[in-house]
Design a protein around this motif. Sequence first.
Motif, PDB file in Angstrom:
ATOM      1  N   ARG A  11       0.834  -1.204   0.000  1.00 44.70           N
ATOM      2  CA  ARG A  11       0.000   0.000   0.000  1.00 44.70           C
ATOM      3  C   ARG A  11       0.868   1.254   0.000  1.00 44.70           C
ATOM      4  O   ARG A  11       0.619   2.200  -0.748  1.00 44.70           O
ATOM      5  CB  ARG A  11      -0.931   0.003   1.221  1.00 44.70           C
ATOM      6  N   GLN A  12       1.940   1.263   0.790  1.00 41.54           N
ATOM      7  CA  GLN A  12       2.832   2.418   0.842  1.00 41.54           C
ATOM      8  C   GLN A  12       3.528   2.653  -0.498  1.00 41.54           C
ATOM      9  O   GLN A  12       3.648   3.788  -0.950  1.00 41.54           O
ATOM     10  CB  GLN A  12       3.872   2.238   1.949  1.00 41.54           C
ATOM     11  N   PHE A  13       3.981   1.560  -1.126  1.00 41.81           N
ATOM     12  CA  PHE A  13       4.604   1.711  -2.442  1.00 41.81           C
ATOM     13  C   PHE A  13       3.609   2.269  -3.461  1.00 41.81           C
ATOM     14  O   PHE A  13       3.926   3.174  -4.224  1.00 41.81           O
ATOM     15  CB  PHE A  13       5.150   0.368  -2.947  1.00 41.81           C
ATOM     16  N   ILE A  14       2.406   1.726  -3.461  1.00 45.38           N
ATOM     17  CA  ILE A  14       1.376   2.174  -4.418  1.00 45.38           C
ATOM     18  C   ILE A  14       1.063   3.645  -4.203  1.00 45.38           C
ATOM     19  O   ILE A  14       1.002   4.431  -5.162  1.00 45.38           O
ATOM     20  CB  ILE A  14       0.097   1.313  -4.289  1.00 45.38           C
ATOM     21  N   GLU A  15       0.880   4.045  -2.964  1.00 39.54           N
ATOM     22  CA  GLU A  15       0.569   5.446  -2.676  1.00 39.54           C
ATOM     23  C   GLU A  15       1.724   6.361  -3.076  1.00 39.54           C
ATOM     24  O   GLU A  15       1.493   7.459  -3.593  1.00 39.54           O
ATOM     25  CB  GLU A  15       0.218   5.625  -1.200  1.00 39.54           C
ATOM     26  N   ARG A  16       2.948   5.906  -2.849  1.00 35.88           N
ATOM     27  CA  ARG A  16       4.113   6.699  -3.239  1.00 35.88           C
ATOM     28  C   ARG A  16       4.184   6.849  -4.761  1.00 35.88           C
ATOM     29  O   ARG A  16       4.421   7.938  -5.272  1.00 35.88           O
ATOM     30  CB  ARG A  16       5.383   6.043  -2.710  1.00 35.88           C
ATOM     31  N   ILE A  17       3.928   5.764  -5.466  1.00 32.98           N
ATOM     32  CA  ILE A  17       3.914   5.804  -6.934  1.00 32.98           C
ATOM     33  C   ILE A  17       2.820   6.747  -7.428  1.00 32.98           C
ATOM     34  O   ILE A  17       3.039   7.550  -8.341  1.00 32.98           O
ATOM     35  CB  ILE A  17       3.741   4.385  -7.518  1.00 32.98           C
TER      36      ILE A  17
END
Length: 79
Positions: A11-17
């Motif tokens: 989720r953190q990676f997706i939000e950062r992307i």
Amino acid sequence: MTDNVSAEQLRQFIERIERLEEEKRGFADDIKDTYAEAKSTGFDTKTMRKIVALRKMEKHHRDEADALMETYRQALGLH
């Protein structure tokens, strides 16, 4: 527990992307506006885009591209 950590990391990676993609759209709009401004003052934006691409290249790649262009021009009689 591992599933929760993996899901949270994902989720953190997706939000950062997603945030970076939004910034990228903003930069693309800024670049488009800058080219439009340059065009309105009389600059040729096609040539400017070529110059920007050339400046991104390393010198030896630029030299190779120039030599190849010259070879093709000569072959086609475009002096």
